[in-house]
Scaffold this motif. Structure first.
Motif, PDB file in Angstrom:
ATOM      1  N   LEU A  47       0.858  -1.184   0.000  1.00  0.00           N
ATOM      2  CA  LEU A  47       0.000   0.000   0.000  1.00  0.00           C
ATOM      3  C   LEU A  47       0.889   1.227   0.000  1.00  0.00           C
ATOM      4  CD1 LEU A  47      -2.342  -1.062   2.966  1.00  0.00           C
ATOM      5  CD2 LEU A  47      -2.738  -1.459   0.526  1.00  0.00           C
ATOM      6  N   ARG A  49       0.662   5.774   0.313  1.00  0.00           N
ATOM      7  CA  ARG A  49      -0.030   7.047   0.409  1.00  0.00           C
ATOM      8  C   ARG A  49       1.031   8.124   0.572  1.00  0.00           C
ATOM      9  NH1 ARG A  49      -3.241   3.740  -0.639  1.00  0.00           N
ATOM     10  NH2 ARG A  49      -5.418   3.541  -0.021  1.00  0.00           N
ATOM     11  N   ASP A  60      -4.761   9.432   9.462  1.00  0.00           N
ATOM     12  CA  ASP A  60      -5.802   9.352   8.427  1.00  0.00           C
ATOM     13  C   ASP A  60      -5.336   8.522   7.240  1.00  0.00           C
ATOM     14  OD1 ASP A  60      -7.607  10.958   9.833  1.00  0.00           O
ATOM     15  OD2 ASP A  60      -6.838  12.800   8.940  1.00  0.00           O
ATOM     16  N   GLU A  64      -7.171   5.097   6.057  1.00  0.00           N
ATOM     17  CA  GLU A  64      -7.725   5.035   4.700  1.00  0.00           C
ATOM     18  C   GLU A  64      -7.077   3.917   3.895  1.00  0.00           C
ATOM     19  OE1 GLU A  64      -8.406   5.481   0.626  1.00  0.00           O
ATOM     20  OE2 GLU A  64      -6.441   5.981   1.446  1.00  0.00           O
ATOM     21  N   ALA A  65      -5.768   3.772   4.004  1.00  0.00           N
ATOM     22  CA  ALA A  65      -5.055   2.730   3.256  1.00  0.00           C
ATOM     23  C   ALA A  65      -5.547   1.341   3.649  1.00  0.00           C
ATOM     24  CB  ALA A  65      -3.544   2.853   3.488  1.00  0.00           C
ATOM     25  N   LEU A  67      -8.469   0.489   5.298  1.00  0.00           N
ATOM     26  CA  LEU A  67      -9.899   0.260   5.062  1.00  0.00           C
ATOM     27  C   LEU A  67     -10.261   0.175   3.583  1.00  0.00           C
ATOM     28  CD1 LEU A  67     -11.575   2.466   7.814  1.00  0.00           C
ATOM     29  CD2 LEU A  67     -11.074   0.001   7.858  1.00  0.00           C
ATOM     30  N   SER A  68      -9.520   0.875   2.725  1.00  0.00           N
ATOM     31  CA  SER A  68      -9.866   0.861   1.300  1.00  0.00           C
ATOM     32  C   SER A  68      -9.124  -0.224   0.524  1.00  0.00           C
ATOM     33  CB  SER A  68      -9.584   2.230   0.674  1.00  0.00           C
ATOM     34  OG  SER A  68      -8.185   2.478   0.636  1.00  0.00           O
ATOM     35  N   SER A  69      -8.233  -0.950   1.189  1.00  0.00           N
ATOM     36  CA  SER A  69      -7.456  -1.963   0.468  1.00  0.00           C
ATOM     37  C   SER A  69      -8.303  -3.206   0.215  1.00  0.00           C
ATOM     38  CB  SER A  69      -6.198  -2.332   1.251  1.00  0.00           C
ATOM     39  OG  SER A  69      -6.491  -3.273   2.263  1.00  0.00           O
ATOM     40  N   ARG A  70      -7.835  -4.024  -0.711  1.00  0.00           N
ATOM     41  CA  ARG A  70      -8.516  -5.283  -1.013  1.00  0.00           C
ATOM     42  C   ARG A  70      -8.140  -6.380  -0.023  1.00  0.00           C
ATOM     43  NH1 ARG A  70      -5.048  -8.738  -3.801  1.00  0.00           N
ATOM     44  NH2 ARG A  70      -3.141  -7.757  -4.554  1.00  0.00           N
ATOM     45  N   LYS A  72      -8.592  -7.848   3.125  1.00  0.00           N
ATOM     46  CA  LYS A  72      -9.574  -7.816   4.214  1.00  0.00           C
ATOM     47  C   LYS A  72      -9.250  -8.802   5.330  1.00  0.00           C
ATOM     48  CE  LYS A  72     -11.840  -4.741   1.943  1.00  0.00           C
ATOM     49  NZ  LYS A  72     -11.536  -3.345   2.228  1.00  0.00           N
ATOM     50  N   GLU A  98     -10.598   2.643  14.536  1.00  0.00           N
ATOM     51  CA  GLU A  98     -11.257   2.774  13.233  1.00  0.00           C
ATOM     52  C   GLU A  98     -10.956   1.627  12.277  1.00  0.00           C
ATOM     53  OE1 GLU A  98     -11.451   6.630  11.415  1.00  0.00           O
ATOM     54  OE2 GLU A  98     -11.460   7.634  13.367  1.00  0.00           O
ATOM     55  N   THR A  99      -9.849   0.922  12.467  1.00  0.00           N
ATOM     56  CA  THR A  99      -9.553  -0.228  11.602  1.00  0.00           C
ATOM     57  C   THR A  99     -10.003  -1.536  12.245  1.00  0.00           C
ATOM     58  OG1 THR A  99      -7.346  -0.559  12.547  1.00  0.00           O
ATOM     59  CG2 THR A  99      -7.525   0.886  10.594  1.00  0.00           C
TER      60      THR A  99
END
Length: 195
Positions: A47, A49, A60, A64-65, A67-70, A72, A98-99
């Motif tokens: 990943l 950013r 942040d 974001e990195a 939560l938006s990654s594939r 899981k 948050e994660t």
């Protein structure tokens, strides 16, 4: 909750790229790289950013990195320190909250928190906000006497220590952090730097 640390536990390790003193003055950005691995043996993804040098956007960017990654099936976030891109301080509790993933900070030298706070007070008008993030981080634990330390959020200390051992192939640094360091430095300077 991690019940058992398996040899192939999926983790992401974040490190940042290099930056110059002038980039601090100009509010420029540096790369943030996250290497996703199965234990210490197999890289399954990367990943990236951009984060602001001496900014307040590292937390942040990591959230974001992830939560938006594939990817899981991540089980743990590894960090190489609590500050990135200078004094871009990570909010460990928020990153965990948050994660939904445990966060383990791994460092080779015991941080001098008094010196960090003094430097922050000297250079930042929002010093108290940054210092509050440093102070609410968990206690620093010693894993290898005088050589390796960690902080853990959302996971027991003994389990965090086992994750560090499981994700380390050679030396003291977990492999995802070692590789993230090399990749981030290569992006910023054209060549990887040794850990």
């Amino acid at each position: 909750m991690i019940r058992k640390v398996k040899p192939q536990i999926r983790v992401v390790g974040f490190d940042d790229g290099t930056f110059s003193f002038s980039s601090k003055l100009k509010g420029e950005k540096t790369i943030l790289v996250g290497v996703i691995m199965k234990g210490s043996s197999e890289v399954v993804g990367v990943l990236s950013r951009w984060i602001t040098v001496d900014g307040l956007d590292a937390t942040d960017a990591m959230i974001e990195a992830v939560l938006s990654s594939r990817f899981k099936d991540l089980r743990v976030i590894l960090l190489k320190g609590i500050t990135y891109a200078g004094f871009n301080v990570v909010d460990l509790e928020r990153l965990h909250g948050e994660t939904g993933l445990p966060v383990i900070v791994v460092v080779r030298k015991r941080p001098n928190l008094e010196a960090m706070e003094a430097a922050i007070r000297k250079h930042f008008p929002d010093a108290e906000e940054r210092i509050a993030l440093l102070r609410k981080a968990p206690r620093i634990e010693e894993l290898v006497p005088g050589r390796l330390y960690f902080q853990a959020v959302g996971v027991r200390k003994d389990t965090a220590a086992e994750v560090i051992r499981t994700t380390t192939r050679t030396g003291l640094t977990p492999e995802p952090l070692r590789l993230a360091h090399m990749m981030a430095s290569a992006v910023m300077t054209g060549e990887s730097r040794r850990e």
